[in-house]
Design a protein around this motif. Structure first.
Motif, PDB file in Angstrom:
ATOM      1  N   UNK A  23       5.777  -5.861  -6.669  1.00  0.00           N
ATOM      2  CA  UNK A  23       5.319  -4.754  -5.833  1.00  0.00           C
ATOM      3  C   UNK A  23       3.971  -5.163  -5.263  1.00  0.00           C
ATOM      4  N   UNK A  24       3.855  -5.120  -3.919  1.00  0.00           N
ATOM      5  CA  UNK A  24       2.602  -5.544  -3.297  1.00  0.00           C
ATOM      6  C   UNK A  24       2.119  -4.487  -2.304  1.00  0.00           C
ATOM      7  N   UNK A  25       0.836  -4.498  -2.102  1.00  0.00           N
ATOM      8  CA  UNK A  25       0.217  -3.677  -1.049  1.00  0.00           C
ATOM      9  C   UNK A  25      -0.511  -4.617  -0.107  1.00  0.00           C
ATOM     10  N   UNK A  26      -0.282  -4.406   1.190  1.00  0.00           N
ATOM     11  CA  UNK A  26      -0.922  -5.270   2.175  1.00  0.00           C
ATOM     12  C   UNK A  26      -1.650  -4.419   3.204  1.00  0.00           C
ATOM     13  N   UNK A  27      -2.610  -5.043   3.842  1.00  0.00           N
ATOM     14  CA  UNK A  27      -3.372  -4.385   4.891  1.00  0.00           C
ATOM     15  C   UNK A  27      -2.638  -4.535   6.209  1.00  0.00           C
ATOM     16  N   UNK A  28      -2.431  -3.406   6.885  1.00  0.00           N
ATOM     17  CA  UNK A  28      -1.837  -3.432   8.224  1.00  0.00           C
ATOM     18  C   UNK A  28      -2.955  -3.569   9.250  1.00  0.00           C
ATOM     19  N   UNK A  29      -2.900  -4.625  10.035  1.00  0.00           N
ATOM     20  CA  UNK A  29      -3.926  -4.835  11.060  1.00  0.00           C
ATOM     21  C   UNK A  29      -3.431  -4.241  12.370  1.00  0.00           C
ATOM     22  N   UNK A  30      -3.689  -2.964  12.549  1.00  0.00           N
ATOM     23  CA  UNK A  30      -3.190  -2.269  13.736  1.00  0.00           C
ATOM     24  C   UNK A  30      -4.174  -2.283  14.892  1.00  0.00           C
ATOM     25  N   UNK A  31      -5.330  -2.788  14.632  1.00  0.00           N
ATOM     26  CA  UNK A  31      -6.309  -2.877  15.713  1.00  0.00           C
ATOM     27  C   UNK A  31      -7.256  -1.702  15.766  1.00  0.00           C
ATOM     28  N   UNK A  32      -7.001  -0.679  14.963  1.00  0.00           N
ATOM     29  CA  UNK A  32      -7.884   0.469  14.945  1.00  0.00           C
ATOM     30  C   UNK A  32      -9.038   0.260  13.985  1.00  0.00           C
ATOM     31  N   UNK A  65       1.325 -12.305   5.268  1.00  0.00           N
ATOM     32  CA  UNK A  65       0.272 -13.315   5.139  1.00  0.00           C
ATOM     33  C   UNK A  65      -0.502 -13.107   3.838  1.00  0.00           C
ATOM     34  N   UNK A  66      -0.761 -14.173   3.154  1.00  0.00           N
ATOM     35  CA  UNK A  66      -1.522 -14.091   1.907  1.00  0.00           C
ATOM     36  C   UNK A  66      -2.868 -13.403   2.125  1.00  0.00           C
ATOM     37  N   UNK A  67      -3.446 -13.614   3.292  1.00  0.00           N
ATOM     38  CA  UNK A  67      -4.759 -13.022   3.575  1.00  0.00           C
ATOM     39  C   UNK A  67      -4.703 -11.506   3.689  1.00  0.00           C
ATOM     40  N   UNK A  68      -3.500 -10.924   3.897  1.00  0.00           N
ATOM     41  CA  UNK A  68      -3.375  -9.470   4.041  1.00  0.00           C
ATOM     42  C   UNK A  68      -3.160  -8.766   2.713  1.00  0.00           C
ATOM     43  N   UNK A  69      -2.938  -9.510   1.627  1.00  0.00           N
ATOM     44  CA  UNK A  69      -2.691  -8.889   0.323  1.00  0.00           C
ATOM     45  C   UNK A  69      -3.944  -8.205  -0.206  1.00  0.00           C
ATOM     46  N   UNK A  70      -3.773  -6.990  -0.694  1.00  0.00           N
ATOM     47  CA  UNK A  70      -4.879  -6.315  -1.365  1.00  0.00           C
ATOM     48  C   UNK A  70      -4.543  -5.997  -2.812  1.00  0.00           C
ATOM     49  N   UNK A  71      -3.234  -6.007  -3.164  1.00  0.00           N
ATOM     50  CA  UNK A  71      -2.826  -5.758  -4.550  1.00  0.00           C
ATOM     51  C   UNK A  71      -1.411  -6.273  -4.729  1.00  0.00           C
ATOM     52  N   UNK A  72      -1.071  -6.615  -5.959  1.00  0.00           N
ATOM     53  CA  UNK A  72       0.280  -7.069  -6.248  1.00  0.00           C
ATOM     54  C   UNK A  72       0.480  -7.253  -7.733  1.00  0.00           C
ATOM     55  N   UNK A  73       1.713  -7.002  -8.189  1.00  0.00           N
ATOM     56  CA  UNK A  73       2.042  -7.206  -9.596  1.00  0.00           C
ATOM     57  C   UNK A  73       3.536  -7.448  -9.728  1.00  0.00           C
ATOM     58  N   UNK A  74       3.931  -8.057 -10.840  1.00  0.00           N
ATOM     59  CA  UNK A  74       5.333  -8.221 -11.185  1.00  0.00           C
ATOM     60  C   UNK A  74       5.828  -6.917 -11.786  1.00  0.00           C
TER      61      UNK A  74
END
Length: 334
Positions: A23-32, A65-74
């Protein structure tokens, strides 16, 4: 989502976790100016060149992208089930395969190559339950030759969304240009509640007779198709008689503790009268008499009416399954 003792989100996965459910959380780069986050749960099928690929339960591949990850776990390999009998993917794959047999099959290691003159993808696709005994590229070449010799396109049936399913194989096929053409779901539930409904007016038979076939959606059924329809350990056909053609039909195959339902079809002019549940109830009672206790069926992902019906009967999705078609490479030798 993983949170540290200090209250910060933490990435606790690495390339070493490929093949595990995460389960991962990533940052959405929407431009805002506001930060938005998206959560994804599925099997981590690759982590190469700074990009993760996660295959979700429905078979969709998500690249992050690895750079967009903010959290993750198995997370646990088996998603939590809300109801229904316990069953592994492999058990269900073998039961469903026995209930819809091809007219010709051949082993390639632990893979089964199946053919039935093109009648349904299920009877004309590879069931890959293990190691083919060859490197993947060689196995796929052998598969394409086998189907090509029979004048058929090569299909491979895969599954996602449960412990032991084939997310990694799906990713490998897509990477080699195989196209996912069909996605459906296999649902399971207890059999007894299905039988607890009205069953009057339903005629059961061991044969798919002319009346039954008159309602069946696949017209002009061949002898090969009849062999597939009648295949299975203990097959029953249900008919609700009508004026010119049956008002409703259904098929059930009993195999040990399992009863599998298929071809539940209702005359469009007779819908919303409960005929589908009546047909299933009659078949379920017969299956109970033969010792079955659990039920399975397959439903298209976009069939809202059928999904609502089966949900009301106590069924729930176990896994998704997909048919991948070989690449169309002109002039390639088979």
């Amino acid at each position: 989502m993983e949170i540290s003792a200090a209250g910060r989100l933490v990435v606790r996965i690495s390339p070493a976790d490929v093949g595990k459910r995460v389960s991962v959380r990533r940052l959405d780069e929407t431009g805002g100016t506001r930060q938005n986050f998206t959560d994804t749960v599925g099997v981590l099928t690759s982590w190469d060149d700074g990009v993760l690929m996660i295959t979700r339960r429905d078979g969709e591949h998500v690249r992050i992208p690895e750079s967009a990850l903010v959290a993750g776990k198995v997370v646990p390999a088996e998603p939590a089930r809300r109801r229904g009998p316990a069953a592994s993917y492999e058990e269900l794959a073998r039961v469903t395969a026995r209930g819809w047999r091809p007219v010709e099959s051949e082993r390639l290691g632990d893979w089964e190559l199946r053919a039935a003159s093109g009648f349904t993808r299920r009877a004309n696709s590879v069931l890959p339950l293990g190691d083919p005994g060859l490197p993947l590229d060689e196995a796929l070449s052998a598969v394409r030759r086998w189907y090509g010799d029979r004048g058929l396109p090569a299909y491979i049936q895969t599954a996602t969304g449960a412990a032991g399913t084939q997310e990694a194989l799906c990713a490998e096929l897509e990477g080699r240009g195989w196209t996912r053409e069909v996605t459906a779901e296999l649902w399971i539930g207890a059999l007894a509640p299905v039988a607890d409904r009205e069953t009057s007016g339903v005629v059961l038979s061991r044969d798919a007779d002319a009346d039954w076939l008159a309602r069946y959606q696949r017209k002009g059924v061949s002898e090969v198709a009849l062999r597939v329809l009648k295949s299975g350990p203990s097959v029953w056909f249900a008919t609700v008689p009508g004026e010119d053609a049956p008002a409703a039909i259904g098929r059930c195959v009993v195999d040990g503790r399992w009863a599998g339902f298929a071809a539940v079809e209702v005359d469009p002019s007779q819908r919303r009268r409960g005929l589908a549940s009546t047909v299933m109830a009659a078949l379920a009672r017969r299956a109970l008499d033969e010792g079955a206790s659990a039920a399975w069926l397959q439903v298209e992902s976009d069939n809202a009416g059928a999904r609502a019906l089966y949900d009301g009967m106590g069924f729930a999705a176990h896994h998704a399954y997909h048919h991948y078609r070989e690449p169309d490479v002109s002039g390639e030798a088979r």
